[in-house]
Write an enzyme that holds these catalytic residues in place. Structure first.
Site, PDB file in Angstrom:
ATOM      1  N   CYS A 258     -36.312  10.590 -47.709  1.00 11.36           N
ATOM      2  CA  CYS A 258     -37.440  10.807 -46.801  1.00 11.36           C
ATOM      3  C   CYS A 258     -38.326   9.572 -46.647  1.00 11.36           C
ATOM      4  O   CYS A 258     -39.214   9.550 -45.797  1.00 11.36           O
ATOM      5  CB  CYS A 258     -38.256  12.004 -47.275  1.00 11.36           C
TER       6      CYS A 258
ATOM      7  N   HIS B 196     -44.729  11.673 -44.130  1.00  7.27           N
ATOM      8  CA  HIS B 196     -43.514  12.486 -44.103  1.00  7.27           C
ATOM      9  C   HIS B 196     -43.889  13.959 -44.055  1.00  7.27           C
ATOM     10  O   HIS B 196     -44.763  14.417 -44.795  1.00  7.27           O
ATOM     11  CB  HIS B 196     -42.672  12.187 -45.341  1.00  7.27           C
TER      12      HIS B 196
ATOM     13  N   ASN C 221     -38.797  19.978 -42.338  1.00  5.92           N
ATOM     14  CA  ASN C 221     -38.626  18.683 -42.993  1.00  5.92           C
ATOM     15  C   ASN C 221     -37.351  18.039 -42.452  1.00  5.92           C
ATOM     16  O   ASN C 221     -36.252  18.512 -42.716  1.00  5.92           O
ATOM     17  CB  ASN C 221     -38.528  18.902 -44.507  1.00  5.92           C
TER      18      ASN C 221
END
Length: 324
Positions: free
Chosen positions: A112, A249, A279
């Site tokens: 990420c 993020h 996500n």
């Protein structure tokens, strides 16, 4: 001196939408359970598009918007943990699809944090003076890494891609950077393990799907990411008042809430879209950036200071303060 600047942004997500209620039909969960813990209401899941397909859509948009010819692109970096294959790279497929015959292309694996790491590397490539134009794309099809019987992880992730076109500039736009890795904590978030399979090896059972210690990752994000952002601002003499927006993020709304309090930046400066995308790992920050430009929040006129911060498997975390 030569610097880099973000001149174009773009994003693309698969058409298929999967809501929390859809997930409740296949596992023991509910919209209320998911949304109250994560801030996620829906996510886009690829039906038949691979990671390279998503990245190619973004690359095509960047080319069209810029007016550049494909052979003007010097490099393409794709940040991903869900490539089509280990070989060739996803970036190589993008290079071929857009006919960027002069570009070298490679993938970066930093989970990420991948987009932030890749953007930092791309900035150095252009600053070297050897390259003028480059693409940095975060692209994921995490749906193929998810255990769809595990509600603790299956509800979190989505598919998508976002990216930027970097061009050479006489003015400095990447104002500050900090990148970190702590491999000692790598087991907190893993996926896609392979095992030895030759006639001469003793293999172990591989973990193919995403496995996460949710509490450890939550605590890591609050503690380590907040600390690194504060250190970055202090070392670069950039204050919280100088920052126009924070693009972190998109893992969990609670994480954003707590980081905002930790670094004492107004919560309204933290943009978010995890409600609609979940996500998307390396794609989350560039998708968020592209949407912010579409909405007019970020103008791409070089007058705004934006904090970009990624964190995830590795463990990895990194932040950039960029003038956009």
């Amino acid at each position: 001196m030569i610097f880099s600047k973000i001149s174009q942004v773009a994003h693309y997500v698969p058409q298929q939408l999967v809501t929390n209620n859809d997930l409740a039909n296949i596992m023991d969960t509910s919209h209320e359970w998911i949304f109250s813990r994560t801030g996620i209401a829906e996510r886009h899941i690829s039906r038949d598009e691979m990671t390279s397909d998503l990245a190619i859509q973004v690359a095509d948009q960047l080319l069209t918007q810029s007016g550049l010819k494909a052979d003007a692109i010097d490099f393409i970096i794709v940040a991903t943990i869900s490539p089509d294959a280990t070989m060739p790279s996803t970036a190589a497929k993008v290079q071929a699809a857009i006919a960027a015959t002069s570009a070298f292309a490679f993938d970066m694996t930093a989970a990420c944090s991948g987009f932030v790491f890749a953007l930092a590397m791309a900035d150095k490539l252009i600053a070297s003076g050897a390259y003028q134009n480059g693409m940095v794309i975060g692209a994921e099809t995490l749906s193929k890494l998810v255990n769809w019987q595990d509600r603790a992880t299956a509800v979190l992730f989505g598919d998508g891609a976002g990216g930027v076109l970097l061009e050479a500039s006489k003015d400095k736009h990447v104002l500050a950077e900090t990148l970190h890795t702590d491999g000692a904590r790598c087991q907190s978030l893993i996926s896609g393990e392979t095992s030895l399979s030759s006639p001469y090896s003793i293999g172990k059972k591989a973990i193919a799907t995403i496995q996460m210690d949710g509490r450890a990752i939550f605590d890591f994000a609050i503690r380590d990411v907040s600390k690194s952002i504060l250190t970055l601002m202090a070392q670069s003499d950039i204050t919280k008042d100088d920052i126009d927006y924070c693009l972190l993020h998109q893992a969990n709304r609670r994480i954003l809430d707590k980081i905002a309090r930790k670094i004492d930046v107004p919560r309204e400066k933290f943009l978010e879209n995890m409600m609609r995308y979940g996500n998307t790992s390396a794609a989350s920050i560039p998708i968020l950036l592209s949407e912010a430009v579409q909405k007019g929040q970020i103008r791409l006129d070089g007058t705004q200071k934006i904090l970009l911060s990624g964190f995830g498997g590795g463990l990895t975390w990194g932040s950039l303060i960029v003038k956009i």
